[in-house]
Scaffold this motif. Sequence first.
Motif, PDB file in Angstrom:
ATOM      1  N   ALA A 278     -13.098  -1.786   3.976  1.00  0.00           N
ATOM      2  CA  ALA A 278     -13.223  -3.250   3.931  1.00  0.00           C
ATOM      3  C   ALA A 278     -13.708  -3.825   5.262  1.00  0.00           C
ATOM      4  O   ALA A 278     -14.363  -4.859   5.299  1.00  0.00           O
ATOM      5  CB  ALA A 278     -11.883  -3.883   3.539  1.00  0.00           C
TER       6      ALA A 278
ATOM      7  N   PHE B 135     -13.579  -3.247  -4.737  1.00  0.00           N
ATOM      8  CA  PHE B 135     -12.254  -3.454  -4.151  1.00  0.00           C
ATOM      9  C   PHE B 135     -11.253  -3.993  -5.177  1.00  0.00           C
ATOM     10  O   PHE B 135     -10.060  -3.865  -5.003  1.00  0.00           O
ATOM     11  CB  PHE B 135     -12.331  -4.435  -2.982  1.00  0.00           C
TER      12      PHE B 135
ATOM     13  N   ILE C  25       3.380   5.845  -4.757  1.00  0.00           N
ATOM     14  CA  ILE C  25       3.397   5.222  -3.432  1.00  0.00           C
ATOM     15  C   ILE C  25       2.482   5.981  -2.466  1.00  0.00           C
ATOM     16  O   ILE C  25       1.723   5.370  -1.714  1.00  0.00           O
ATOM     17  CB  ILE C  25       4.845   5.112  -2.915  1.00  0.00           C
TER      18      ILE C  25
ATOM     19  N   GLN D 109      -2.711   3.355 -10.144  1.00  0.00           N
ATOM     20  CA  GLN D 109      -2.733   1.885 -10.064  1.00  0.00           C
ATOM     21  C   GLN D 109      -2.268   1.277 -11.381  1.00  0.00           C
ATOM     22  O   GLN D 109      -1.606   0.257 -11.408  1.00  0.00           O
ATOM     23  CB  GLN D 109      -4.138   1.394  -9.748  1.00  0.00           C
TER      24      GLN D 109
ATOM     25  N   TYR E 137      -0.940   5.024  -3.169  1.00  0.00           N
ATOM     26  CA  TYR E 137      -1.211   3.672  -2.695  1.00  0.00           C
ATOM     27  C   TYR E 137      -1.366   3.596  -1.179  1.00  0.00           C
ATOM     28  O   TYR E 137      -2.180   2.836  -0.658  1.00  0.00           O
ATOM     29  CB  TYR E 137      -0.122   2.702  -3.170  1.00  0.00           C
ATOM     30  N   VAL E 138      -0.588   4.389  -0.474  1.00  0.00           N
ATOM     31  CA  VAL E 138      -0.689   4.397   0.991  1.00  0.00           C
ATOM     32  C   VAL E 138      -2.075   4.874   1.414  1.00  0.00           C
ATOM     33  O   VAL E 138      -2.740   4.242   2.240  1.00  0.00           O
ATOM     34  CB  VAL E 138       0.419   5.278   1.611  1.00  0.00           C
TER      35      VAL E 138
ATOM     36  N   MET F 253      -9.267   2.267   1.884  1.00  0.00           N
ATOM     37  CA  MET F 253     -10.033   1.120   1.393  1.00  0.00           C
ATOM     38  C   MET F 253      -9.988  -0.053   2.372  1.00  0.00           C
ATOM     39  O   MET F 253     -10.937  -0.823   2.455  1.00  0.00           O
ATOM     40  CB  MET F 253      -9.537   0.699   0.006  1.00  0.00           C
ATOM     41  N   SER F 254      -8.891  -0.200   3.119  1.00  0.00           N
ATOM     42  CA  SER F 254      -8.897  -1.278   4.106  1.00  0.00           C
ATOM     43  C   SER F 254      -9.808  -0.906   5.275  1.00  0.00           C
ATOM     44  O   SER F 254     -10.384  -1.779   5.927  1.00  0.00           O
ATOM     45  CB  SER F 254      -7.482  -1.623   4.585  1.00  0.00           C
TER      46      SER F 254
ATOM     47  N   ARG G  46      -4.798   4.920  -0.418  1.00  0.00           N
ATOM     48  CA  ARG G  46      -5.787   3.954  -0.882  1.00  0.00           C
ATOM     49  C   ARG G  46      -5.828   2.750   0.067  1.00  0.00           C
ATOM     50  O   ARG G  46      -6.896   2.269   0.439  1.00  0.00           O
ATOM     51  CB  ARG G  46      -5.454   3.487  -2.301  1.00  0.00           C
ATOM     52  N   ALA G  47      -4.637   2.272   0.463  1.00  0.00           N
ATOM     53  CA  ALA G  47      -4.588   1.104   1.360  1.00  0.00           C
ATOM     54  C   ALA G  47      -5.239   1.439   2.692  1.00  0.00           C
ATOM     55  O   ALA G  47      -5.968   0.646   3.268  1.00  0.00           O
ATOM     56  CB  ALA G  47      -3.140   0.660   1.564  1.00  0.00           C
ATOM     57  N   LYS G  48      -4.973   2.659   3.188  1.00  0.00           N
ATOM     58  CA  LYS G  48      -5.539   3.098   4.471  1.00  0.00           C
ATOM     59  C   LYS G  48      -7.069   3.198   4.387  1.00  0.00           C
ATOM     60  O   LYS G  48      -7.787   2.634   5.201  1.00  0.00           O
ATOM     61  CB  LYS G  48      -4.960   4.478   4.826  1.00  0.00           C
TER      62      LYS G  48
END
Lengths: 272, 409
Positions: free
Chosen positions: A193, A134, A179, A162, A182-183, A189-190, A185-187
Amino acid sequence: MKESSLPVRNGQFNVDILQSGDGLPLLFLHGIGGLQWDPFLERLASSHRVIAPRMPGFGGSTGSETLSDIHDLVYFYLDLLDALDLRDFGIVGHSLGGMIAAELAAVQPERFTKVVLIAPLGLWDPEHPVLDFFSVAPAELSQAMYFDQKSEAAKALASTPQAKLPEVDPDTEEGKAVIDFYVERAKSMSTAAKYLWPIPNKGLSKRLHRLTQQTLLIWGADDGICPPAYGIDFMDTLPNATLHLVPEAAHMVCVEQPDAVAELVAGFVGEA
Amino acid sequence: MKLEMFHLAPYRGLPDDFREKYRSVWVDVPSHLFDPEKAHEYYNQTLDELVYAAEMGYDGICVNEHHQNAYGLMPSPNLMAAAMARQTKDVAIIVMGNSIALYDPPIRVAEEMAMLDCISGGRLVAGLPVGTSMDTTFAYGVNPSIIREKHAEAEELILRAWTEDEIFSFDGKYTQLRYVNIWPKPMQKPHPPVWVPGAGSIETWQQTVDKGFLYAYLSYSGFKRGQKVMGGFWKNAHAAGVDNPYQAGFLQLVCVGDSEQEVADKYGPHIEYFFNKMLHVYAGFADAPGYRTIETIKAGLMAQTSSFGRPGAEVASFEQLKEQGNVIAGTPKQVTEQLEYVIKDLHIGHLMILNQVGSMPHELALENIKRTATEVVPNLRHIWNDNPEYTDDWWPSGALVRDGAGAAV
């Protein structure tokens, strides 16, 4: 390959399903990197009917916000298998998908004829800590994921946007691409998580004894995410398992050695 | 206008080659660099500096919470605030604040803050932040995918615990309690003013306006970059008919001396220590996946407003930092003029000033505090006085309000 969207639990989830091939059904659960129809799945589809769902929270699959933990996730997958009308079949899971496959097989061992776990997460060994994927920088992540740093996949990962994060201007094409990256990845990887943070031990070791069917463990010999020592840990608890190390491969063993891994899987699952 | 002295309680003794040798000042900062003998000095100096700031005429003194780092040594700001409450008589005690998603059950925070409010005689400001990615997700292991939801639930529980007259039960997703009945309750009614430190999440702008909380932008990017974030807050606020500068706060590093040369000589190395060592955070820790909301990422805001984890960032010099507005430094007259511009431009009623920065030694910190408090602060207090509609509804009821000369009004 045919791609479709399947509503599950009255539309609470909409799940992307990639399917191809004929023969005995084989369910594939992808890892933290997401799902692509790749040479490994193509090769498996030459002998089996391969069904690969995309986990809610990844890409276009929806409904992740209603899932909180591994318990919720297992019941989602049981509903998905009911919706697909799958019984008496083989299950293959890679990485996070391997952890989920093991959880499913522990809950309903009679449902799965064979279980294949490819570099599964789910255990914690302080002597061999799973890499903190992470937080690590893309170049270090690439080292852990791929044996061959010169491969296209490794180079693409090592140079993900990144590295360019600090000076993003959302009004430029390049800024938009960063962006967008990142969106997603955030979706994704979270989502990962929820089941793996802060260390990927959510009690699987207490349930592994229930996997009484034949189980095949496949590990890239140079896996830098969860090293092959975890293969021994799984072997110690699984009642009926064999471990196969694949040379010249790291965590993305099915991407790096698609033919070898597909042959192992097809041979193992095909034995009726 | 209210001016408050903010202290991070930094570890002042990192080695010169820290930035070259180690990857992060936070989360995995090498344990062997910590010297408890030095920490004994730093904690006591920090408390002395905060109390001195109160004596010299600041309106409030601020502390905050961070974990596993050399940037700010206050895992529990409440311990510092307890000492401050006993050693001061009339200033606001601003706890900026407690990262409430970290505590199970979160009523622990409601209790400790109620204690502080009772001990201080109603002088507490309650900061209820989410906390940084480094502190919350890595140091304290909270899952980044749930932290904002858990924070929102904890905030609701704490406010209810402070305000409800009857014992109640709470059936939350993250906290279940059969009997909520905290003793003590806060002295201030209905509860201590809530300040929300933000770092540029766009949802926070709307939420603070909706809830009537104070929005404080804490960043070291300086006022030039601060315009983007405060502009976002005020756009939301104006849409809701809110224009009172007292609902907004901003943080600024300030150094005062007799000449620009003297200021550069005296303070320059400590400012450079702060920007080059204290903000040296491994990029992977600065933004755990899911910590920022999708909307904030889409707005491209995180990159422009985060002070931490900027990989490859150049080593900054004092002159550059001054030029970019990261630090406001100069003679009392120069600093006063620049701060007046910042206050009016950002439309803020609360300015939190860092007077002790980085490796700045105790004696120099005291000098900077004294000169700022006596030669700058009194010349700024009048700023919003000409508009009678601008009332400070975010000031603790037990804290003194001073006029320009520092006398009670």
